[in-house]
Design a protein around this motif. Sequence first.
Motif, mmCIF file in Angstrom:
data_model
loop_
_atom_site.group_PDB
_atom_site.id
_atom_site.type_symbol
_atom_site.label_atom_id
_atom_site.label_comp_id
_atom_site.label_asym_id
_atom_site.label_seq_id
_atom_site.Cartn_x
_atom_site.Cartn_y
_atom_site.Cartn_z
ATOM 1 N N VAL A 52 0.867 -1.176 0.000
ATOM 2 C CA VAL A 52 0.000 0.000 0.000
ATOM 3 C C VAL A 52 0.906 1.229 0.000
ATOM 4 O O VAL A 52 1.818 1.336 0.826
ATOM 5 N N PHE A 53 0.636 2.156 -0.924
ATOM 6 C CA PHE A 53 1.461 3.357 -1.059
ATOM 7 C C PHE A 53 0.538 4.573 -1.057
ATOM 8 O O PHE A 53 -0.191 4.811 -2.016
ATOM 9 N N ASP A 54 0.569 5.319 0.022
ATOM 10 C CA ASP A 54 -0.346 6.443 0.225
ATOM 11 C C ASP A 54 0.433 7.748 0.153
ATOM 12 O O ASP A 54 1.210 8.073 1.048
ATOM 13 N N GLY A 55 0.230 8.490 -0.927
ATOM 14 C CA GLY A 55 0.953 9.736 -1.118
ATOM 15 C C GLY A 55 0.414 10.867 -0.260
ATOM 16 O O GLY A 55 -0.747 10.873 0.138
ATOM 17 N N HIS A 56 1.259 11.833 0.046
ATOM 18 C CA HIS A 56 0.842 13.013 0.799
ATOM 19 C C HIS A 56 1.597 14.229 0.276
ATOM 20 O O HIS A 56 2.711 14.123 -0.227
ATOM 21 N N GLY A 70 -7.143 16.560 4.815
ATOM 22 C CA GLY A 70 -7.518 15.338 5.519
ATOM 23 C C GLY A 70 -6.383 14.835 6.378
ATOM 24 O O GLY A 70 -5.715 13.873 6.032
ATOM 25 N N VAL A 71 -6.135 15.488 7.497
ATOM 26 C CA VAL A 71 -4.983 15.128 8.316
ATOM 27 C C VAL A 71 -5.253 13.899 9.172
ATOM 28 O O VAL A 71 -4.341 13.337 9.750
ATOM 29 N N TYR A 72 -6.488 13.480 9.267
ATOM 30 C CA TYR A 72 -6.806 12.277 10.018
ATOM 31 C C TYR A 72 -6.736 11.070 9.093
ATOM 32 O O TYR A 72 -7.053 11.160 7.915
ATOM 33 N N ARG A 73 -6.341 9.924 9.634
ATOM 34 C CA ARG A 73 -6.189 8.719 8.833
ATOM 35 C C ARG A 73 -7.275 7.710 9.177
ATOM 36 O O ARG A 73 -8.015 7.862 10.141
ATOM 37 N N VAL A 74 -7.337 6.664 8.358
ATOM 38 C CA VAL A 74 -8.361 5.639 8.551
ATOM 39 C C VAL A 74 -8.317 5.075 9.958
ATOM 40 O O VAL A 74 -9.348 4.879 10.610
ATOM 41 N N TRP A 75 -7.091 4.835 10.453
ATOM 42 C CA TRP A 75 -6.972 4.182 11.753
ATOM 43 C C TRP A 75 -7.296 5.121 12.901
ATOM 44 O O TRP A 75 -7.288 4.714 14.060
ATOM 45 N N LEU A 80 -14.705 -2.773 4.327
ATOM 46 C CA LEU A 80 -13.882 -2.077 5.315
ATOM 47 C C LEU A 80 -13.726 -0.603 4.947
ATOM 48 O O LEU A 80 -13.837 0.283 5.804
ATOM 49 N N VAL A 81 -13.492 -0.327 3.670
ATOM 50 C CA VAL A 81 -13.352 1.056 3.210
ATOM 51 C C VAL A 81 -14.665 1.816 3.383
ATOM 52 O O VAL A 81 -14.678 2.976 3.818
ATOM 53 N N ASP A 82 -15.782 1.172 3.043
ATOM 54 C CA ASP A 82 -17.091 1.822 3.195
ATOM 55 C C ASP A 82 -17.359 2.172 4.656
ATOM 56 O O ASP A 82 -17.869 3.256 4.969
ATOM 57 N N HIS A 83 -17.019 1.257 5.548
ATOM 58 C CA HIS A 83 -17.217 1.514 6.978
ATOM 59 C C HIS A 83 -16.338 2.671 7.443
ATOM 60 O O HIS A 83 -16.786 3.537 8.204
ATOM 61 N N ALA A 84 -15.093 2.702 6.970
ATOM 62 C CA ALA A 84 -14.181 3.785 7.356
ATOM 63 C C ALA A 84 -14.694 5.130 6.860
ATOM 64 O O ALA A 84 -14.616 6.139 7.568
ATOM 65 N N ALA A 85 -15.242 5.149 5.639
ATOM 66 C CA ALA A 85 -15.777 6.398 5.087
ATOM 67 C C ALA A 85 -16.957 6.899 5.914
ATOM 68 O O ALA A 85 -17.067 8.096 6.208
ATOM 69 N N ILE A 106 -8.754 6.535 1.025
ATOM 70 C CA ILE A 106 -8.860 5.329 1.840
ATOM 71 C C ILE A 106 -8.532 4.118 0.975
ATOM 72 O O ILE A 106 -9.164 3.900 -0.057
ATOM 73 N N SER A 107 -7.537 3.358 1.388
ATOM 74 C CA SER A 107 -7.145 2.146 0.669
ATOM 75 C C SER A 107 -7.007 1.004 1.665
ATOM 76 O O SER A 107 -6.579 1.211 2.801
ATOM 77 N N ALA A 108 -7.366 -0.189 1.224
ATOM 78 C CA ALA A 108 -7.237 -1.362 2.090
ATOM 79 C C ALA A 108 -6.986 -2.596 1.242
ATOM 80 O O ALA A 108 -7.538 -2.737 0.146
#
Length: 236
Positions: free
Chosen positions: A14-18, A164-169, A194-199, A214-216
């Motif tokens: 998983v590669f999440d850019g910022h 969006g400074v907050y993350r899924v976790w 899982l992604v739908d629930h996080a959203a 959001i990626s999983a």
Amino acid sequence: MEFGCQEDMTFCGVFDGHGPWGHLVSKRVRKLMPPYLLCNWQETLALNSLDLKFEHTDRSLRQFDTWKQSYLKTFSAIDQDLEQHPVIDSFHSGSTALTMIRQGDLIVIANVGDSRAVLATVSDNGNLVPVQLTVDLKPNLPEEIERITQSKGRIFSSHDDEPGVYRVWDVVSNEEAVGIVSSTPGREESAKRLVDHAACAWKRKRPGIAMDDISAICLFFHTSPPSQSVEPIKLP
């Protein structure tokens, strides 16, 4: 998927850019990581085979040490590639890189950034429980503060470039994630659920704050689901 023409070897990441160039950084890292890692693994494996002391160590330790050396070389090479890239500005942007290699019964996790790997395992009382395999490398950790300052970096919060400074976790616990995945009837639907629930949790817990990407990825190491399960989590 099969990795390096090895039937017993799997790679995923998983590669999440910022930052303003984060999407380009993450795509670049995603493109380079598999071939660089495979090449470094093959070279390290060949070099270690010439070391007589290395041959007398435990097989699992040999495998792990080979992957560790390969990962360190790979991360260094990708860092250099990004630094010298003529188009991508990696000074003000970056990417997480959470990757996993499975080689037979061995699993190796390599993590840079605040993406997270969680393993669901069976407890003594027969229930599935989460085991967090990685540390969220956020700049509020003392170790990260020290590493950043020693590298002559700066720590600040920029809400303009990355609202969006907050993350899924921050909105889904490890226990919830395991519950959602284990209670999903079809394995192929577990990551989406899982992604739908996080959203939904994000909108409920962080109203007014722009949602982060959001990626999983959900990996199953057994051919059939275990009979044990945790309490199902209801989606809002």
